[in-house]
Design a protein around this motif. Structure first.
Motif, PDB file in Angstrom:
ATOM      1  N   ASN A  69     -16.623 -19.492 -61.995  1.00 41.45           N
ATOM      2  CA  ASN A  69     -15.593 -19.489 -60.958  1.00 41.45           C
ATOM      3  C   ASN A  69     -15.705 -18.226 -60.116  1.00 41.45           C
ATOM      4  OD1 ASN A  69     -14.271 -21.935 -61.632  1.00 41.45           O
ATOM      5  ND2 ASN A  69     -13.200 -20.915 -63.316  1.00 41.45           N
ATOM      6  N   ILE A  70     -15.552 -18.369 -58.804  1.00 39.78           N
ATOM      7  CA  ILE A  70     -15.527 -17.211 -57.923  1.00 39.78           C
ATOM      8  C   ILE A  70     -14.187 -16.500 -58.085  1.00 39.78           C
ATOM      9  CG2 ILE A  70     -14.733 -18.609 -55.983  1.00 39.78           C
ATOM     10  CD1 ILE A  70     -16.231 -16.715 -54.117  1.00 39.78           C
ATOM     11  N   ILE A  71     -14.226 -15.168 -58.144  1.00 38.41           N
ATOM     12  CA  ILE A  71     -12.992 -14.409 -58.330  1.00 38.41           C
ATOM     13  C   ILE A  71     -12.790 -13.346 -57.250  1.00 38.41           C
ATOM     14  CG2 ILE A  71     -12.931 -14.784 -60.823  1.00 38.41           C
ATOM     15  CD1 ILE A  71     -14.020 -11.944 -61.182  1.00 38.41           C
ATOM     16  N   GLY A  72     -13.782 -13.131 -56.375  1.00 38.74           N
ATOM     17  CA  GLY A  72     -13.616 -12.112 -55.345  1.00 38.74           C
ATOM     18  C   GLY A  72     -14.647 -12.248 -54.243  1.00 38.74           C
ATOM     19  N   THR A  73     -14.343 -11.623 -53.092  1.00 34.35           N
ATOM     20  CA  THR A  73     -15.225 -11.706 -51.927  1.00 34.35           C
ATOM     21  C   THR A  73     -15.202 -10.402 -51.137  1.00 34.35           C
ATOM     22  OG1 THR A  73     -13.437 -12.555 -50.532  1.00 34.35           O
ATOM     23  CG2 THR A  73     -14.842 -14.185 -51.618  1.00 34.35           C
ATOM     24  N   GLY A  74     -16.210 -10.232 -50.299  1.00 34.46           N
ATOM     25  CA  GLY A  74     -16.264  -9.129 -49.345  1.00 34.46           C
ATOM     26  C   GLY A  74     -17.254  -9.472 -48.249  1.00 34.46           C
ATOM     27  N   ILE A  75     -17.029  -8.939 -47.046  1.00 34.00           N
ATOM     28  CA  ILE A  75     -17.899  -9.250 -45.915  1.00 34.00           C
ATOM     29  C   ILE A  75     -18.078  -8.003 -45.058  1.00 34.00           C
ATOM     30  CG2 ILE A  75     -15.944 -10.040 -44.506  1.00 34.00           C
ATOM     31  CD1 ILE A  75     -17.790 -12.080 -43.190  1.00 34.00           C
ATOM     32  N   ILE A  76     -19.265  -7.844 -44.500  1.00 35.37           N
ATOM     33  CA  ILE A  76     -19.522  -6.825 -43.481  1.00 35.37           C
ATOM     34  C   ILE A  76     -19.847  -7.591 -42.211  1.00 35.37           C
ATOM     35  CG2 ILE A  76     -20.959  -4.890 -42.758  1.00 35.37           C
ATOM     36  CD1 ILE A  76     -21.474  -4.284 -45.699  1.00 35.37           C
ATOM     37  N   GLN A  77     -18.986  -7.444 -41.216  1.00 36.68           N
ATOM     38  CA  GLN A  77     -19.049  -8.276 -40.020  1.00 36.68           C
ATOM     39  C   GLN A  77     -19.246  -7.411 -38.788  1.00 36.68           C
ATOM     40  OE1 GLN A  77     -15.423 -10.409 -39.341  1.00 36.68           O
ATOM     41  NE2 GLN A  77     -16.215 -11.623 -37.650  1.00 36.68           N
ATOM     42  N   GLY A  78     -20.192  -7.804 -37.938  1.00 38.15           N
ATOM     43  CA  GLY A  78     -20.396  -7.106 -36.688  1.00 38.15           C
ATOM     44  C   GLY A  78     -19.185  -7.227 -35.789  1.00 38.15           C
ATOM     45  N   SER A  79     -18.982  -6.231 -34.938  1.00 35.82           N
ATOM     46  CA  SER A  79     -17.848  -6.249 -34.021  1.00 35.82           C
ATOM     47  C   SER A  79     -17.993  -7.379 -33.019  1.00 35.82           C
ATOM     48  CB  SER A  79     -17.751  -4.910 -33.277  1.00 35.82           C
ATOM     49  OG  SER A  79     -16.801  -4.983 -32.247  1.00 35.82           O
ATOM     50  N   GLY A  80     -16.854  -7.966 -32.653  1.00 31.77           N
ATOM     51  CA  GLY A  80     -16.865  -9.008 -31.627  1.00 31.77           C
ATOM     52  C   GLY A  80     -17.012  -8.436 -30.234  1.00 31.77           C
ATOM     53  N   ASP A  81     -16.935  -7.120 -30.114  1.00 31.97           N
ATOM     54  CA  ASP A  81     -17.052  -6.450 -28.819  1.00 31.97           C
ATOM     55  C   ASP A  81     -18.512  -6.095 -28.584  1.00 31.97           C
ATOM     56  OD1 ASP A  81     -16.975  -4.864 -26.607  1.00 31.97           O
ATOM     57  OD2 ASP A  81     -15.445  -3.480 -27.353  1.00 31.97           O
ATOM     58  N   GLU A  82     -19.109  -6.664 -27.544  1.00 33.36           N
ATOM     59  CA  GLU A  82     -20.527  -6.429 -27.285  1.00 33.36           C
ATOM     60  C   GLU A  82     -20.824  -4.960 -27.021  1.00 33.36           C
ATOM     61  OE1 GLU A  82     -21.800  -8.960 -24.181  1.00 33.36           O
ATOM     62  OE2 GLU A  82     -21.542 -10.819 -25.317  1.00 33.36           O
ATOM     63  N   LYS A  83     -19.816  -4.197 -26.599  1.00 26.54           N
ATOM     64  CA  LYS A  83     -20.021  -2.779 -26.344  1.00 26.54           C
ATOM     65  C   LYS A  83     -20.064  -1.975 -27.638  1.00 26.54           C
ATOM     66  CE  LYS A  83     -17.568  -3.030 -21.906  1.00 26.54           C
ATOM     67  NZ  LYS A  83     -16.400  -2.531 -21.127  1.00 26.54           N
ATOM     68  N   SER A  84     -19.693  -2.623 -28.748  1.00 25.54           N
ATOM     69  CA  SER A  84     -19.581  -1.896 -30.015  1.00 25.54           C
ATOM     70  C   SER A  84     -20.609  -2.402 -31.017  1.00 25.54           C
ATOM     71  CB  SER A  84     -18.161  -2.055 -30.586  1.00 25.54           C
ATOM     72  OG  SER A  84     -17.206  -1.584 -29.681  1.00 25.54           O
ATOM     73  N   THR A  85     -21.862  -2.509 -30.558  1.00 23.42           N
ATOM     74  CA  THR A  85     -22.894  -3.060 -31.421  1.00 23.42           C
ATOM     75  C   THR A  85     -23.202  -2.148 -32.598  1.00 23.42           C
ATOM     76  OG1 THR A  85     -24.569  -2.088 -29.971  1.00 23.42           O
ATOM     77  CG2 THR A  85     -23.957  -4.387 -29.570  1.00 23.42           C
ATOM     78  N   LYS A  86     -22.760  -0.897 -32.546  1.00 21.19           N
ATOM     79  CA  LYS A  86     -23.018   0.031 -33.637  1.00 21.19           C
ATOM     80  C   LYS A  86     -21.819   0.145 -34.570  1.00 21.19           C
ATOM     81  CE  LYS A  86     -27.183   1.082 -32.406  1.00 21.19           C
ATOM     82  NZ  LYS A  86     -28.332   0.617 -33.209  1.00 21.19           N
ATOM     83  N   GLN A  87     -20.928  -0.821 -34.503  1.00 23.16           N
ATOM     84  CA  GLN A  87     -19.786  -0.840 -35.398  1.00 23.16           C
ATOM     85  C   GLN A  87     -19.814  -2.106 -36.235  1.00 23.16           C
ATOM     86  OE1 GLN A  87     -16.192  -0.395 -33.112  1.00 23.16           O
ATOM     87  NE2 GLN A  87     -16.373   1.830 -33.010  1.00 23.16           N
ATOM     88  N   ALA A  88     -19.367  -1.983 -37.466  1.00 21.90           N
ATOM     89  CA  ALA A  88     -19.256  -3.136 -38.349  1.00 21.90           C
ATOM     90  C   ALA A  88     -17.930  -3.054 -39.079  1.00 21.90           C
ATOM     91  CB  ALA A  88     -20.416  -3.174 -39.340  1.00 21.90           C
ATOM     92  N   GLU A  89     -17.335  -4.207 -39.294  1.00 17.05           N
ATOM     93  CA  GLU A  89     -16.044  -4.299 -39.974  1.00 17.05           C
ATOM     94  C   GLU A  89     -16.274  -4.663 -41.436  1.00 17.05           C
ATOM     95  OE1 GLU A  89     -11.798  -4.507 -40.395  1.00 17.05           O
ATOM     96  OE2 GLU A  89     -12.975  -3.853 -38.653  1.00 17.05           O
ATOM     97  N   VAL A  90     -15.765  -3.828 -42.325  1.00 13.35           N
ATOM     98  CA  VAL A  90     -15.827  -4.104 -43.762  1.00 13.35           C
ATOM     99  C   VAL A  90     -14.493  -4.724 -44.156  1.00 13.35           C
ATOM    100  CG1 VAL A  90     -16.084  -3.106 -46.063  1.00 13.35           C
ATOM    101  CG2 VAL A  90     -17.409  -2.192 -44.143  1.00 13.35           C
ATOM    102  N   GLY A  91     -14.523  -5.957 -44.601  1.00  8.96           N
ATOM    103  CA  GLY A  91     -13.259  -6.632 -44.886  1.00  8.96           C
ATOM    104  C   GLY A  91     -13.458  -7.840 -45.768  1.00  8.96           C
ATOM    105  N   GLY A  92     -12.530  -8.789 -45.634  1.00 15.20           N
ATOM    106  CA  GLY A  92     -12.577  -9.975 -46.479  1.00 15.20           C
ATOM    107  C   GLY A  92     -12.463  -9.632 -47.949  1.00 15.20           C
ATOM    108  N   LEU A  93     -11.824  -8.490 -48.242  1.00 13.91           N
ATOM    109  CA  LEU A  93     -11.708  -8.053 -49.637  1.00 13.91           C
ATOM    110  C   LEU A  93     -10.570  -8.823 -50.298  1.00 13.91           C
ATOM    111  CD1 LEU A  93     -12.133  -4.218 -49.055  1.00 13.91           C
ATOM    112  CD2 LEU A  93     -13.861  -5.832 -49.887  1.00 13.91           C
TER     113      LEU A  93
END
Length: 230
Positions: A66-90
């Motif tokens: 059974n899955i018990i946890g998750t996490g995601i590293i997601q690129g920014s939706g802002d094209e000007k912020s290509t050097k940023q990533a969102e750590v979430g989905g925790l």
């Protein structure tokens, strides 16, 4: 009717895994089912893209499958912020909280992202946002090397996710607490994971009135033990 097994039992074996492209719906549906209004409502394609980039993670109780946890590293939706990533989905199942698994997962995610993924660049910023009143991930982020950057207002379009249900009446933004990962601590995180593998032997123990619970956590599919060089 057969009783479902407990989420975590004594002697269970836990795996932290990179989510394959064919499995991306597993963490997506897990978060959809358990989200209490504290996480961004990311669309399914965001999980698919993260899986393709090998930036999607799930925690599996291998004993019960059974899955018990998750996490995601997601690129920014802002094209000007290509050097940023969102750590979430925790997200962890409520019965899997209190063991330190979220802190461990974030450490694994950050060491993997910077040392293992071959996708990191020295000027990339890893950000995290926590909605007002959601204290659950704070300890995990701080322990994994994130530092507070103060209040942040998140607007529609800042990230590829639906945030409307998080916006209070009469406002147009979500008020959150911002965090940024401190790259200077990456060596400490590697050392922490090395000690967990080589000194603790991957074992987490929690005392419980009904009896101690010991689990063994394996994240070698994400970071091979030989890569934890100190």
């Amino acid at each position: 009717m057969a009783l479902r097994p407990a989420v975590i039992r004594d002697q269970d074996r836990i795996d932290v895994r990179l989510t394959g492209e064919a499995e991306y719906l597993i963490p997506f549906t897990f978060i959809e089912a358990l989200n209490e209004g504290t996480l961004f409502d990311r669309p399914a394609h965001a999980f698919l893209e993260a899986a393709r980039e090998r930036r999607l993670f799930h925690v599996l109780n291998r004993t019960t499958d059974n899955i018990i946890g998750t996490g995601i590293i997601q690129g920014s939706g802002d094209e000007k912020s290509t050097k940023q990533a969102e750590v979430g989905g925790l997200m962890f199942h409520p019965a899997a909280r209190g063991f330190g698994l979220c802190s461990l997962l974030v450490k694994i995610m950050m060491v993997y992202a910077i040392k293992e993924s071959d996708r990191d660049s020295p000027d990339e910023e890893y950000l995290a946002h926590v909605i007002d009143g959601n204290d659950l991930p704070l300890h995990s982020l701080l322990e994994a090397g994130f530092r507070p950057i103060g209040p942040v207002d998140v607007h529609r379009g800042d990230i590829d996710a639906v945030i409307d249900y998080m916006i209070k009446g009469g406002e147009s933004v979500v008020h959150m607490h911002g965090f940024v990962f401190d790259r200077e601590v990456i060596g400490k995180l590697v050392l922490s994971l090395w000690k967990f593998v080589n000194e603790d032997h991957g074992v987490i123990t929690r005392s419980d009135p009904a009896g101690d619970i010991r689990m063994t956590v394996d994240f070698s599919q994400v970071i091979p033990p030989t890569d934890l060089k100190i």
